[in-house]
Every structure is written in C-alpha cells, then in structure tokens.
Design a protein around this motif. Structure first.
Motif, PDB file in Angstrom:
ATOM      1  N   PHE A 214       0.853  -1.187   0.000  1.00  0.00           N
ATOM      2  CA  PHE A 214       0.000   0.000   0.000  1.00  0.00           C
ATOM      3  C   PHE A 214       0.889   1.236   0.000  1.00  0.00           C
ATOM      4  O   PHE A 214       1.821   1.348   0.793  1.00  0.00           O
ATOM      5  CB  PHE A 214      -0.915   0.008   1.225  1.00  0.00           C
ATOM      6  N   MET A 215       0.575   2.168  -0.899  1.00  0.00           N
ATOM      7  CA  MET A 215       1.406   3.354  -1.078  1.00  0.00           C
ATOM      8  C   MET A 215       0.533   4.588  -1.173  1.00  0.00           C
ATOM      9  O   MET A 215      -0.636   4.510  -1.581  1.00  0.00           O
ATOM     10  CB  MET A 215       2.273   3.219  -2.334  1.00  0.00           C
ATOM     11  N   LEU A 216       1.098   5.720  -0.826  1.00  0.00           N
ATOM     12  CA  LEU A 216       0.394   6.999  -0.844  1.00  0.00           C
ATOM     13  C   LEU A 216       0.708   7.732  -2.144  1.00  0.00           C
ATOM     14  O   LEU A 216       1.870   7.866  -2.523  1.00  0.00           O
ATOM     15  CB  LEU A 216       0.816   7.856   0.347  1.00  0.00           C
ATOM     16  N   THR A 217      -0.338   8.180  -2.843  1.00  0.00           N
ATOM     17  CA  THR A 217      -0.171   8.849  -4.127  1.00  0.00           C
ATOM     18  C   THR A 217       0.019  10.356  -3.931  1.00  0.00           C
ATOM     19  O   THR A 217      -0.040  10.873  -2.814  1.00  0.00           O
ATOM     20  CB  THR A 217      -1.387   8.589  -5.020  1.00  0.00           C
ATOM     21  N   LYS A 218       0.229  11.026  -5.050  1.00  0.00           N
ATOM     22  CA  LYS A 218       0.437  12.469  -5.012  1.00  0.00           C
ATOM     23  C   LYS A 218      -0.798  13.215  -4.525  1.00  0.00           C
ATOM     24  O   LYS A 218      -0.677  14.231  -3.812  1.00  0.00           O
ATOM     25  CB  LYS A 218       0.824  12.963  -6.414  1.00  0.00           C
ATOM     26  N   ASP A 219      -1.991  12.756  -4.889  1.00  0.00           N
ATOM     27  CA  ASP A 219      -3.234  13.401  -4.448  1.00  0.00           C
ATOM     28  C   ASP A 219      -3.752  12.823  -3.135  1.00  0.00           C
ATOM     29  O   ASP A 219      -4.956  12.877  -2.849  1.00  0.00           O
ATOM     30  CB  ASP A 219      -4.311  13.270  -5.532  1.00  0.00           C
ATOM     31  N   GLU A 220      -2.840  12.225  -2.352  1.00  0.00           N
ATOM     32  CA  GLU A 220      -3.122  11.766  -0.982  1.00  0.00           C
ATOM     33  C   GLU A 220      -4.186  10.678  -0.949  1.00  0.00           C
ATOM     34  O   GLU A 220      -5.086  10.684  -0.103  1.00  0.00           O
ATOM     35  CB  GLU A 220      -3.518  12.942  -0.088  1.00  0.00           C
ATOM     36  N   ASN A 221      -4.106   9.747  -1.848  1.00  0.00           N
ATOM     37  CA  ASN A 221      -4.939   8.552  -1.838  1.00  0.00           C
ATOM     38  C   ASN A 221      -4.053   7.336  -1.614  1.00  0.00           C
ATOM     39  O   ASN A 221      -2.862   7.340  -1.941  1.00  0.00           O
ATOM     40  CB  ASN A 221      -5.700   8.390  -3.162  1.00  0.00           C
TER      41      ASN A 221
ATOM     42  N   ALA B 210      23.476  -9.138  -3.376  1.00  0.00           N
ATOM     43  CA  ALA B 210      23.031  -8.331  -4.514  1.00  0.00           C
ATOM     44  C   ALA B 210      21.517  -8.385  -4.687  1.00  0.00           C
ATOM     45  O   ALA B 210      20.883  -7.370  -4.994  1.00  0.00           O
ATOM     46  CB  ALA B 210      23.726  -8.800  -5.794  1.00  0.00           C
ATOM     47  N   GLU B 211      20.904  -9.530  -4.484  1.00  0.00           N
ATOM     48  CA  GLU B 211      19.459  -9.653  -4.676  1.00  0.00           C
ATOM     49  C   GLU B 211      18.691  -8.880  -3.607  1.00  0.00           C
ATOM     50  O   GLU B 211      17.661  -8.274  -3.900  1.00  0.00           O
ATOM     51  CB  GLU B 211      19.059 -11.126  -4.672  1.00  0.00           C
ATOM     52  N   ASP B 212      19.184  -8.899  -2.390  1.00  0.00           N
ATOM     53  CA  ASP B 212      18.529  -8.117  -1.337  1.00  0.00           C
ATOM     54  C   ASP B 212      18.659  -6.618  -1.617  1.00  0.00           C
ATOM     55  O   ASP B 212      17.698  -5.855  -1.417  1.00  0.00           O
ATOM     56  CB  ASP B 212      19.143  -8.465   0.022  1.00  0.00           C
ATOM     57  N   SER B 213      19.805  -6.195  -2.092  1.00  0.00           N
ATOM     58  CA  SER B 213      19.982  -4.783  -2.451  1.00  0.00           C
ATOM     59  C   SER B 213      19.064  -4.394  -3.604  1.00  0.00           C
ATOM     60  O   SER B 213      18.474  -3.301  -3.610  1.00  0.00           O
ATOM     61  CB  SER B 213      21.440  -4.518  -2.828  1.00  0.00           C
ATOM     62  N   LEU B 214      18.913  -5.282  -4.579  1.00  0.00           N
ATOM     63  CA  LEU B 214      18.013  -5.006  -5.701  1.00  0.00           C
ATOM     64  C   LEU B 214      16.564  -4.918  -5.225  1.00  0.00           C
ATOM     65  O   LEU B 214      15.807  -4.063  -5.696  1.00  0.00           O
ATOM     66  CB  LEU B 214      18.165  -6.097  -6.757  1.00  0.00           C
ATOM     67  N   ASN B 215      16.177  -5.793  -4.281  1.00  0.00           N
ATOM     68  CA  ASN B 215      14.810  -5.765  -3.760  1.00  0.00           C
ATOM     69  C   ASN B 215      14.528  -4.447  -3.043  1.00  0.00           C
ATOM     70  O   ASN B 215      13.464  -3.831  -3.231  1.00  0.00           O
ATOM     71  CB  ASN B 215      14.607  -6.947  -2.822  1.00  0.00           C
ATOM     72  N   GLN B 216      15.435  -3.999  -2.224  1.00  0.00           N
ATOM     73  CA  GLN B 216      15.247  -2.724  -1.532  1.00  0.00           C
ATOM     74  C   GLN B 216      15.236  -1.553  -2.514  1.00  0.00           C
ATOM     75  O   GLN B 216      14.457  -0.594  -2.350  1.00  0.00           O
ATOM     76  CB  GLN B 216      16.354  -2.539  -0.495  1.00  0.00           C
ATOM     77  N   SER B 217      16.063  -1.617  -3.548  1.00  0.00           N
ATOM     78  CA  SER B 217      16.063  -0.549  -4.559  1.00  0.00           C
ATOM     79  C   SER B 217      14.745  -0.518  -5.315  1.00  0.00           C
ATOM     80  O   SER B 217      14.219   0.555  -5.632  1.00  0.00           O
ATOM     81  CB  SER B 217      17.231  -0.764  -5.525  1.00  0.00           C
ATOM     82  N   LEU B 218      14.177  -1.701  -5.606  1.00  0.00           N
ATOM     83  CA  LEU B 218      12.888  -1.748  -6.288  1.00  0.00           C
ATOM     84  C   LEU B 218      11.780  -1.131  -5.439  1.00  0.00           C
ATOM     85  O   LEU B 218      10.961  -0.358  -5.947  1.00  0.00           O
ATOM     86  CB  LEU B 218      12.558  -3.206  -6.632  1.00  0.00           C
ATOM     87  N   ASP B 219      11.740  -1.458  -4.158  1.00  0.00           N
ATOM     88  CA  ASP B 219      10.740  -0.851  -3.273  1.00  0.00           C
ATOM     89  C   ASP B 219      10.889   0.664  -3.226  1.00  0.00           C
ATOM     90  O   ASP B 219       9.894   1.407  -3.267  1.00  0.00           O
ATOM     91  CB  ASP B 219      10.872  -1.435  -1.870  1.00  0.00           C
ATOM     92  N   SER B 220      12.113   1.130  -3.153  1.00  0.00           N
ATOM     93  CA  SER B 220      12.352   2.571  -3.095  1.00  0.00           C
ATOM     94  C   SER B 220      11.906   3.264  -4.379  1.00  0.00           C
ATOM     95  O   SER B 220      11.233   4.307  -4.348  1.00  0.00           O
ATOM     96  CB  SER B 220      13.831   2.838  -2.829  1.00  0.00           C
ATOM     97  N   ALA B 221      12.278   2.692  -5.535  1.00  0.00           N
ATOM     98  CA  ALA B 221      11.904   3.301  -6.815  1.00  0.00           C
ATOM     99  C   ALA B 221      10.389   3.284  -7.006  1.00  0.00           C
ATOM    100  O   ALA B 221       9.789   4.268  -7.476  1.00  0.00           O
ATOM    101  CB  ALA B 221      12.586   2.552  -7.963  1.00  0.00           C
ATOM    102  N   LEU B 222       9.737   2.189  -6.654  1.00  0.00           N
ATOM    103  CA  LEU B 222       8.288   2.085  -6.831  1.00  0.00           C
ATOM    104  C   LEU B 222       7.554   3.090  -5.957  1.00  0.00           C
ATOM    105  O   LEU B 222       6.629   3.782  -6.420  1.00  0.00           O
ATOM    106  CB  LEU B 222       7.843   0.661  -6.507  1.00  0.00           C
TER     107      LEU B 222
ATOM    108  N   VAL C  55       8.004   6.714  -7.377  1.00  0.00           N
ATOM    109  CA  VAL C  55       7.208   7.024  -8.566  1.00  0.00           C
ATOM    110  C   VAL C  55       5.722   7.126  -8.213  1.00  0.00           C
ATOM    111  O   VAL C  55       5.027   8.037  -8.662  1.00  0.00           O
ATOM    112  CB  VAL C  55       7.440   5.956  -9.650  1.00  0.00           C
ATOM    113  N   ILE C  56       5.217   6.200  -7.405  1.00  0.00           N
ATOM    114  CA  ILE C  56       3.807   6.256  -7.009  1.00  0.00           C
ATOM    115  C   ILE C  56       3.520   7.505  -6.211  1.00  0.00           C
ATOM    116  O   ILE C  56       2.446   8.120  -6.334  1.00  0.00           O
ATOM    117  CB  ILE C  56       3.432   4.996  -6.210  1.00  0.00           C
ATOM    118  N   GLY C  57       4.459   7.930  -5.391  1.00  0.00           N
ATOM    119  CA  GLY C  57       4.264   9.148  -4.600  1.00  0.00           C
ATOM    120  C   GLY C  57       4.228  10.411  -5.422  1.00  0.00           C
ATOM    121  O   GLY C  57       3.783  11.458  -4.917  1.00  0.00           O
ATOM    122  N   HIS C  58       4.691  10.361  -6.661  1.00  0.00           N
ATOM    123  CA  HIS C  58       4.662  11.533  -7.543  1.00  0.00           C
ATOM    124  C   HIS C  58       3.649  11.380  -8.673  1.00  0.00           C
ATOM    125  O   HIS C  58       3.743  12.079  -9.682  1.00  0.00           O
ATOM    126  CB  HIS C  58       6.049  11.774  -8.136  1.00  0.00           C
ATOM    127  N   ALA C  59       2.694  10.485  -8.525  1.00  0.00           N
ATOM    128  CA  ALA C  59       1.673  10.269  -9.558  1.00  0.00           C
ATOM    129  C   ALA C  59       0.285  10.353  -8.939  1.00  0.00           C
ATOM    130  O   ALA C  59       0.100  10.086  -7.738  1.00  0.00           O
ATOM    131  CB  ALA C  59       1.861   8.901 -10.229  1.00  0.00           C
TER     132      ALA C  59
END
Length: 382
Positions: free
Chosen positions: A129-136, A161-173, A176-180
C-alpha cells in the motif's frame, strides 16, 4: 637436587616411569615393531637383524601412502561448471579470476569455486500500500526481471546483490507512485509509471555495481483499498465509457468526412464536364453556322430545303409513328411503327410469321384536303 643435574640421570621421569627405566617412544622402534607384526602376519620370521627390514618396510609403506594420497588429491581437484554458469575462483579467500563452463581443476583445500548462473532470467516481485500524489492510498503490484552480467560484482560488490536489488525496487516504486495521481495509476498512466519505475531503479542501482541488468518491468496490478473499491470501479467505468464514446465519434467522423469529400469532388467534376460540354457544343454550333452561311448566301432556296429535310429526319428518328401522304386520296395515314415492331418481335420469338390487318394496327386516318396538306408543308418549310 634436580633430576636433570649431570651425573644423576636415574631420576629422569621418562626413563623411570612406572619404576622400569622407560623413555619416550622412538619412531624407528615404532616402525620396527610395526614391520615385525606385518612380517609375522604374512608368515615371516623375525631375526636379530629384523630392524633393518622394518626400516625398509616402513619407507616403502610411507611412499605408497604418499602416492595414493597424491592420486586422491589430484582427482579430488576436478570439478565441472555448467554451460549457463561462470565460476569465481577464490585462493585462500582472495579473488583470483573466473573460469568458463566445462571441466576444470583446482587446488583442493586451497581454491574455492563459486558458480554463478549468467543466463537465467530471474523474477523479483514487489507490492504494498502506497500513498499517491493526491493523498490517496493504492495497492500496487509490480514485478521485475533481471539477469547477472558481471559475476565478480554480483558476488563481491555488496553483501547480497538480490537483497539490495529488492530494496532498490521498493524505493523506486514508492518514489514514482508518490509523484503520480491515483487516476493515472489506475487507468491511463500505467505505461508511463512502468517506464518511470524502470528508469528510477536503474538510477538507484548504478552506483552499487551489482553486476545485474534489468530485462523488463511488469506492472501487474493497481487497485484501491477494498473499502472504496466500488466507488473507484464506477469512476473507472465512466472514464472507459467516455473514451469509448470519443473513439466511436472519431470513427464516425472519419467515415463521413471522406464520403462527403468524395461527393463534393464528384459534383465538381460533373460541373466541369458539363461546362466543357456546353462550351464545345456552342463552339461546334458556331463552326457549323460559319460553314453553312456561305452556302446559304450562294443558294438560299436549296439550303433551306436541305436544312428542313435534315431537321425533319432528326425529329422523325425519335418518334415511333410515321405520317404517309397517300397519292390520289384525301386521307393522311399514321402508321404505329412501335406496335408493328413489337408484334414482329413477338412472332420471331414464337417462330411463327403473322400478319396483322390494318384495323388491328390502329392505323389512324384523317381526311385532309390537298390544299391543306400543301399549306402545312409550306408552313413547315418556312
């Protein structure tokens, strides 16, 4: 007095252990005893000079043992790297290089080989669950596919390396969702968000040199919380209907406009053709008049008669009735040629020849005097 003072060796604890003047075990004596026992097993006799044989036997046994151990050690060093893998070689824990697929040899207890799969494409999901730009609040599920391209960086650049990639994916996702906006996430902006997550993820992992490459990013699902799911479904349906109606209107416009343009073009071409025809007809009439004028000026009577005959021929060619002037009578007879031709065609189809009487042909005769006929023709010529 100490036991190890000169001249007093009887107090040596190794020699007098147990009160029997025993010393520490001697390796040569131990090997001699072993040789005697082996000789006794195989039926050999021990002699006083058996100590030399024991020494020789111990040397031979030790050599055989060393040879067998060397053979075992040599064979234990062979190993296989699969076709899709690449081996990382560690010598005393230090990286020394990589080995290609196939059968290879290593120093047992000295080298360590770590196989790394270089060709398989691996999956890694991420959701939450993530918070969007319009606070939804929205739940997003995304999956990436990646592959190892640098075995050394994959093993040694980071702890995992796989754990670092997993954390990077969560951060990137989450970034982006927070700015949409939520509408873009649920409807029309899914592809843009997928591309944005891909770019942001590559930007995050670039400084770490993980030895990985992102093959693809899949936007699997995005949905609101269950408490407001029905309201969002209605809103999405309305937006889809709007898009559908717009597409139908555009399709109708694209279908009507070409037909209208074609009709306009056809009317224009017909107008141009009609204009050209009228102009050419007028030019032809002018040219014909210019050719007739000199002949009329030379012989007016003959020209009028010829024009009259040509005109009457043209008129009678478009009618199905013919007027005949019967000599010696005062009657003008009309022949219905259309009925005559029709009856003749009917008889030809039936294969019989029939002749219709005059009264059946609807021949119309009207009494006309000779003077009236001559006046009529004269008026027509004039």
């Amino acid at each position: 007095m100490a036991w190890n003072e000169p001249g007093n060796n009887d107090k040596d604890p190794w020699k007098n252990k147990g009160g029997k003047n025993q010393g520490p075990p001697d390796l040569d004596e131990l090997l001699n005893d072993l040789g005697k026992k082996v000789t006794g097993i195989f039926g050999g006799k021990t002699t006083k000079g058996g100590s030399g044989f024991g020494k020789n036997f111990s040397r031979i046994g030790l050599s055989i043992l060393l040879i067998v151990a060397s053979i075992v050690y040599a064979f234990s060093g062979f190993y296989t790297i699969k076709e899709a893998e690449k081996g990382i070689v560690l010598r005393f824990g230090q990286y020394t290089g990589t080995v290609e697929p196939g059968i290879n040899w290593k120093w047992t207890f000295i080298d360590r080989i770590i196989p790394v799969d270089m060709q398989s494409t691996r999956d890694m999901p991420s959701s939450g669950f993530m918070l969007t730009k319009d606070e939804n609040v929205v739940r997003v599920e995304m999956q990436i596919q990646y592959r190892v391209v640098d075995a050394r960086n994959y093993i040694f650049s980071v702890t995992n390396a796989e754990d670092s990639l997993n954390q990077s994916l969560d951060s990137a996702l989450r970034y982006v969702i927070g700015h949409a906006d939520m509408d873009d996430i649920l409807t029309s902006g899914r592809e843009d968000i997928r591309q944005a997550v891909w770019q942001e993820l590559e930007k995050i992992i670039a400084p770490y040199n993980l030895g990985l490459i992102i093959v693809d990013v899949n936007f699997k699902d995005a949905r609101p919380p269950n408490e407001v799911k029905d309201a969002f479904d209605d809103a999405i349906s309305a937006q889809e209907d709007e898009v559908r109606f717009l597409r139908e209107a555009e399709a109708y416009a694209r279908g009507i406009e070409p037909r209208a343009r074609g009709r306009v073009k056809r009317i224009e071409q017909e107008a141009i053709a009609y204009k050209t025809q009228i102009v050419l007809d007028a030019q032809g009439e002018v040219a014909r008049f210019e050719k007739i004028l000199p002949e009329y000026q030379a012989a007016p009577r003959v020209t009028r008669e010829r024009l009259y005959i040509a005109t009457m021929e043209k008129v009678y060619s478009n009618t199905s009735k013919v007027m005949i002037d019967v000599e010696g009578s005062n009657n003008m007879m009309y022949l219905p040629l259309d009925k005559i031709i029709q009856q003749q065609n009917t008889s030809n189809r039936s294969g019989k020849t029939t002749y219709a009487p005059v009264n059946e042909l609807n021949i119309n005769t009207s009494p006309l005097s000779s003077s009236n006929r001559s006046d009529r023709f004269s008026n027509g010529r004039n």
